[in-house]
Design a protein around this motif. Sequence first.
Motif, PDB file in Angstrom:
ATOM      1  N   ALA A 345     -20.007  21.480  -1.420  1.00  0.00           N
ATOM      2  CA  ALA A 345     -20.967  22.440  -1.987  1.00  0.00           C
ATOM      3  C   ALA A 345     -22.389  21.900  -1.906  1.00  0.00           C
ATOM      4  CB  ALA A 345     -20.597  22.743  -3.435  1.00  0.00           C
ATOM      5  N   LEU A 346     -22.554  20.621  -2.172  1.00  0.00           N
ATOM      6  CA  LEU A 346     -23.889  20.014  -2.106  1.00  0.00           C
ATOM      7  C   LEU A 346     -24.431  20.020  -0.679  1.00  0.00           C
ATOM      8  CD1 LEU A 346     -23.265  17.064  -4.559  1.00  0.00           C
ATOM      9  CD2 LEU A 346     -24.945  18.893  -4.891  1.00  0.00           C
ATOM     10  N   GLU A 347     -23.586  19.727   0.288  1.00  0.00           N
ATOM     11  CA  GLU A 347     -24.026  19.763   1.687  1.00  0.00           C
ATOM     12  C   GLU A 347     -24.525  21.148   2.051  1.00  0.00           C
ATOM     13  OE1 GLU A 347     -20.723  18.453   4.011  1.00  0.00           O
ATOM     14  OE2 GLU A 347     -21.169  16.324   3.733  1.00  0.00           O
ATOM     15  N   MET A 348     -23.775  22.161   1.645  1.00  0.00           N
ATOM     16  CA  MET A 348     -24.165  23.532   1.962  1.00  0.00           C
ATOM     17  C   MET A 348     -25.460  23.909   1.265  1.00  0.00           C
ATOM     18  SD  MET A 348     -23.859  26.501  -0.007  1.00  0.00           S
ATOM     19  CE  MET A 348     -22.354  26.241  -0.946  1.00  0.00           C
ATOM     20  N   GLU A 399     -27.609  10.796 -17.562  1.00  0.00           N
ATOM     21  CA  GLU A 399     -26.481  10.160 -16.893  1.00  0.00           C
ATOM     22  C   GLU A 399     -25.832  11.111 -15.890  1.00  0.00           C
ATOM     23  OE1 GLU A 399     -23.602   7.520 -15.639  1.00  0.00           O
ATOM     24  OE2 GLU A 399     -25.507   7.194 -16.708  1.00  0.00           O
ATOM     25  N   ASN A 400     -25.789  12.385 -16.218  1.00  0.00           N
ATOM     26  CA  ASN A 400     -25.230  13.385 -15.311  1.00  0.00           C
ATOM     27  C   ASN A 400     -26.039  13.455 -14.012  1.00  0.00           C
ATOM     28  OD1 ASN A 400     -23.171  15.424 -15.011  1.00  0.00           O
ATOM     29  ND2 ASN A 400     -24.751  16.986 -15.238  1.00  0.00           N
ATOM     30  N   GLU A 401     -27.356  13.437 -14.151  1.00  0.00           N
ATOM     31  CA  GLU A 401     -28.238  13.447 -12.980  1.00  0.00           C
ATOM     32  C   GLU A 401     -28.071  12.170 -12.173  1.00  0.00           C
ATOM     33  OE1 GLU A 401     -33.043  13.704 -12.062  1.00  0.00           O
ATOM     34  OE2 GLU A 401     -32.220  14.643 -13.866  1.00  0.00           O
ATOM     35  N   ALA A 402     -27.908  11.036 -12.848  1.00  0.00           N
ATOM     36  CA  ALA A 402     -27.706   9.762 -12.148  1.00  0.00           C
ATOM     37  C   ALA A 402     -26.404   9.778 -11.360  1.00  0.00           C
ATOM     38  CB  ALA A 402     -27.708   8.613 -13.149  1.00  0.00           C
ATOM     39  N   GLN A 403     -25.363  10.357 -11.934  1.00  0.00           N
ATOM     40  CA  GLN A 403     -24.082  10.445 -11.225  1.00  0.00           C
ATOM     41  C   GLN A 403     -24.189  11.355 -10.010  1.00  0.00           C
ATOM     42  OE1 GLN A 403     -21.141   8.769 -11.684  1.00  0.00           O
ATOM     43  NE2 GLN A 403     -22.407   7.538 -13.061  1.00  0.00           N
ATOM     44  N   LEU A 404     -24.933  12.455 -10.148  1.00  0.00           N
ATOM     45  CA  LEU A 404     -25.145  13.335  -8.997  1.00  0.00           C
ATOM     46  C   LEU A 404     -25.861  12.586  -7.881  1.00  0.00           C
ATOM     47  CD1 LEU A 404     -25.073  16.178  -7.696  1.00  0.00           C
ATOM     48  CD2 LEU A 404     -27.301  16.594  -8.752  1.00  0.00           C
ATOM     49  N   ALA A 405     -26.866  11.790  -8.235  1.00  0.00           N
ATOM     50  CA  ALA A 405     -27.605  11.016  -7.233  1.00  0.00           C
ATOM     51  C   ALA A 405     -26.676  10.050  -6.504  1.00  0.00           C
ATOM     52  CB  ALA A 405     -28.750  10.260  -7.891  1.00  0.00           C
ATOM     53  N   LEU A 406     -25.802   9.368  -7.246  1.00  0.00           N
ATOM     54  CA  LEU A 406     -24.873   8.428  -6.623  1.00  0.00           C
ATOM     55  C   LEU A 406     -23.936   9.135  -5.655  1.00  0.00           C
ATOM     56  CD1 LEU A 406     -23.921   6.145  -9.669  1.00  0.00           C
ATOM     57  CD2 LEU A 406     -25.391   5.550  -7.719  1.00  0.00           C
ATOM     58  N   GLN A 407     -23.452  10.301  -6.028  1.00  0.00           N
ATOM     59  CA  GLN A 407     -22.567  11.068  -5.145  1.00  0.00           C
ATOM     60  C   GLN A 407     -23.297  11.494  -3.874  1.00  0.00           C
ATOM     61  OE1 GLN A 407     -20.706  14.339  -7.274  1.00  0.00           O
ATOM     62  NE2 GLN A 407     -20.453  13.067  -9.092  1.00  0.00           N
ATOM     63  N   MET A 408     -24.536  11.930  -4.023  1.00  0.00           N
ATOM     64  CA  MET A 408     -25.280  12.408  -2.858  1.00  0.00           C
ATOM     65  C   MET A 408     -25.700  11.249  -1.958  1.00  0.00           C
ATOM     66  SD  MET A 408     -27.528  15.557  -4.497  1.00  0.00           S
ATOM     67  CE  MET A 408     -28.097  16.141  -2.884  1.00  0.00           C
ATOM     68  N   ALA A 410     -23.875   8.480  -1.613  1.00  0.00           N
ATOM     69  CA  ALA A 410     -22.625   8.106  -0.938  1.00  0.00           C
ATOM     70  C   ALA A 410     -22.277   9.080   0.180  1.00  0.00           C
ATOM     71  CB  ALA A 410     -21.487   8.041  -1.949  1.00  0.00           C
ATOM     72  N   ALA A 411     -22.633  10.358   0.004  1.00  0.00           N
ATOM     73  CA  ALA A 411     -22.340  11.374   1.015  1.00  0.00           C
ATOM     74  C   ALA A 411     -23.392  11.425   2.116  1.00  0.00           C
ATOM     75  CB  ALA A 411     -22.233  12.749   0.350  1.00  0.00           C
ATOM     76  N   GLY A 412     -24.460  10.627   1.990  1.00  0.00           N
ATOM     77  CA  GLY A 412     -25.512  10.633   2.988  1.00  0.00           C
ATOM     78  C   GLY A 412     -26.512  11.755   2.836  1.00  0.00           C
ATOM     79  N   LEU A 413     -26.485  12.438   1.690  1.00  0.00           N
ATOM     80  CA  LEU A 413     -27.412  13.546   1.458  1.00  0.00           C
ATOM     81  C   LEU A 413     -28.728  13.086   0.850  1.00  0.00           C
ATOM     82  CD1 LEU A 413     -24.824  16.052  -0.042  1.00  0.00           C
ATOM     83  CD2 LEU A 413     -25.772  16.090   2.269  1.00  0.00           C
ATOM     84  N   VAL A 414     -28.732  11.891   0.279  1.00  0.00           N
ATOM     85  CA  VAL A 414     -29.938  11.313  -0.321  1.00  0.00           C
ATOM     86  C   VAL A 414     -30.179   9.938   0.288  1.00  0.00           C
ATOM     87  CG1 VAL A 414     -30.920  10.340  -2.430  1.00  0.00           C
ATOM     88  CG2 VAL A 414     -29.821  12.573  -2.501  1.00  0.00           C
ATOM     89  N   THR A 415     -31.412   9.694   0.692  1.00  0.00           N
ATOM     90  CA  THR A 415     -31.819   8.374   1.179  1.00  0.00           C
ATOM     91  C   THR A 415     -32.650   7.708   0.098  1.00  0.00           C
ATOM     92  OG1 THR A 415     -31.866   9.157   3.462  1.00  0.00           O
ATOM     93  CG2 THR A 415     -33.038   7.111   2.978  1.00  0.00           C
ATOM     94  N   GLN A 416     -32.233   6.515  -0.317  1.00  0.00           N
ATOM     95  CA  GLN A 416     -32.958   5.783  -1.351  1.00  0.00           C
ATOM     96  C   GLN A 416     -33.859   4.753  -0.688  1.00  0.00           C
ATOM     97  OE1 GLN A 416     -30.635   4.663  -4.671  1.00  0.00           O
ATOM     98  NE2 GLN A 416     -32.311   3.648  -5.732  1.00  0.00           N
ATOM     99  N   TYR A 417     -35.170   5.014  -0.724  1.00  0.00           N
ATOM    100  CA  TYR A 417     -36.135   4.119  -0.095  1.00  0.00           C
ATOM    101  C   TYR A 417     -36.531   2.979  -1.026  1.00  0.00           C
ATOM    102  CZ  TYR A 417     -36.608   7.760   3.450  1.00  0.00           C
ATOM    103  OH  TYR A 417     -36.363   8.677   4.446  1.00  0.00           O
ATOM    104  N   SER A 418     -36.471   3.241  -2.342  1.00  0.00           N
ATOM    105  CA  SER A 418     -36.782   2.225  -3.350  1.00  0.00           C
ATOM    106  C   SER A 418     -36.173   2.695  -4.654  1.00  0.00           C
ATOM    107  CB  SER A 418     -38.293   2.043  -3.495  1.00  0.00           C
ATOM    108  OG  SER A 418     -38.873   3.205  -4.074  1.00  0.00           O
TER     109      SER A 418
END
Length: 430
Positions: A345-348, A399-408, A410-418
């Motif tokens: 769902a997040l990818e879409m 914490e809910n937002e932090a968990q969403l970030a970790l999932q995204m 891991a799925a390659g939907l978010v790039t963490q630059y710092s």
Amino acid sequence: MKNNPVQRVRKGPEVSRELFGGVLDFDAAGHYPGLELLNFIYCGEEENSFAVGDVVKIRRRSHDFGRKLVWDSDFKSDPRRHDVLLDDASAEDALRELLRCLQLEIPSGTKEPKWSRAHFFPYTPSLIHWDARDRSGRIKLERLYLRGGGALAFKILRSDPNTDRLQRIIAGFNRLYSPTIESPLEILAAFINDQSKKDEEPRLDEIANATRANIDEFESVYCDGILNILEQDGATSVAKVRAVMGWTALWLVLMQNKRARFSLGLDEGNIICDCGASSPQLRRVAQRCLQEVLSNIVDAVEKVEPNIANAQRNKIRSFFWATAAANGILNAWRGRKHFTLSVDALEMIVLATIPADKEMPFERFVDDVLYGRLGITVGRGAAELSGLINSIDASIFEENEAQLALQMIAAGLVTQYSDATRMVSPRTAL
């Protein structure tokens, strides 16, 4: 003394059309609205299926030959079998297994389906097909699972008042399948389609012609999403088709919630998602949110037609949860359910809301896209705007937002630059 005329009780499709603009039905839940949409776009009366005009006609095709080959135990007695297939059991078995791999997912399926229940995923244009069933030994093209959700999406697209966006969407659909036109799968699918029952002449589609569009501004969100998906130049045609189908389903359930609330005089509300924060309180809130949405749909239906049959009412209600579950917005198809966001769902959503070659800060994606555009609450910012932190500790949403970030991530939907910079981009969703 005159007798008062008996007032006719309106059926589910009529009530659904008044409330939501089109027919939303449990049997047509899940992935079927997207498949129906593609039928209207690619099997229309003319080459340009978005042609101006009020009347919609479609050339329906059943693909019954291929579907019966895979899912009908009586296919061995079909007279076409010996006319089309070589008398080679191994070749027939190989073709059967190939076609079986093309099946459109049936999320609620627990056993081998009947051939009329099984559909091919539209990997190529010749795999797009309509509903069909056996009636007294004859193949009949008629609605079983393609009952109107896709017709509503099609009406919204072709009625788009933004002419520039409409022309770009038309161009996008014209390009969508171009990489597959000469593929071996398309050649095979076209051959099998030629052996199957189909309309010789375009047929008037009464459901599509009775569907309404330009009801509210939320339709623009759907059109923007389709345009973004079609213009993701780095994506394969299959990725785009999946996203078009998923986005159509997601938008329909979000719209169903919004229009039910509007009819009851309520504010727009929001969908509260538990993204794995491990908070029992948030899980209960996400469960109650689902129950409230379903209750509002029932209340809205009964407001339009107080005497509607329970079965008709429940079909409209069940469209919501079944479509949400099939497309990763609910945690499960059976058992206790709550709102969540799966990776699919997040990818879409990323493909539909972030233009190609662009990126967006994760915090903006959560606040402006999920909450501001779609009405989905995940993080603290959305919880503050919707007043949820008056009853739930704000740290739970953090914490809910932090968990969403970790999932995204891991799925390659978010790039963490710092530590402070996380960017959402459609590039890695392709």
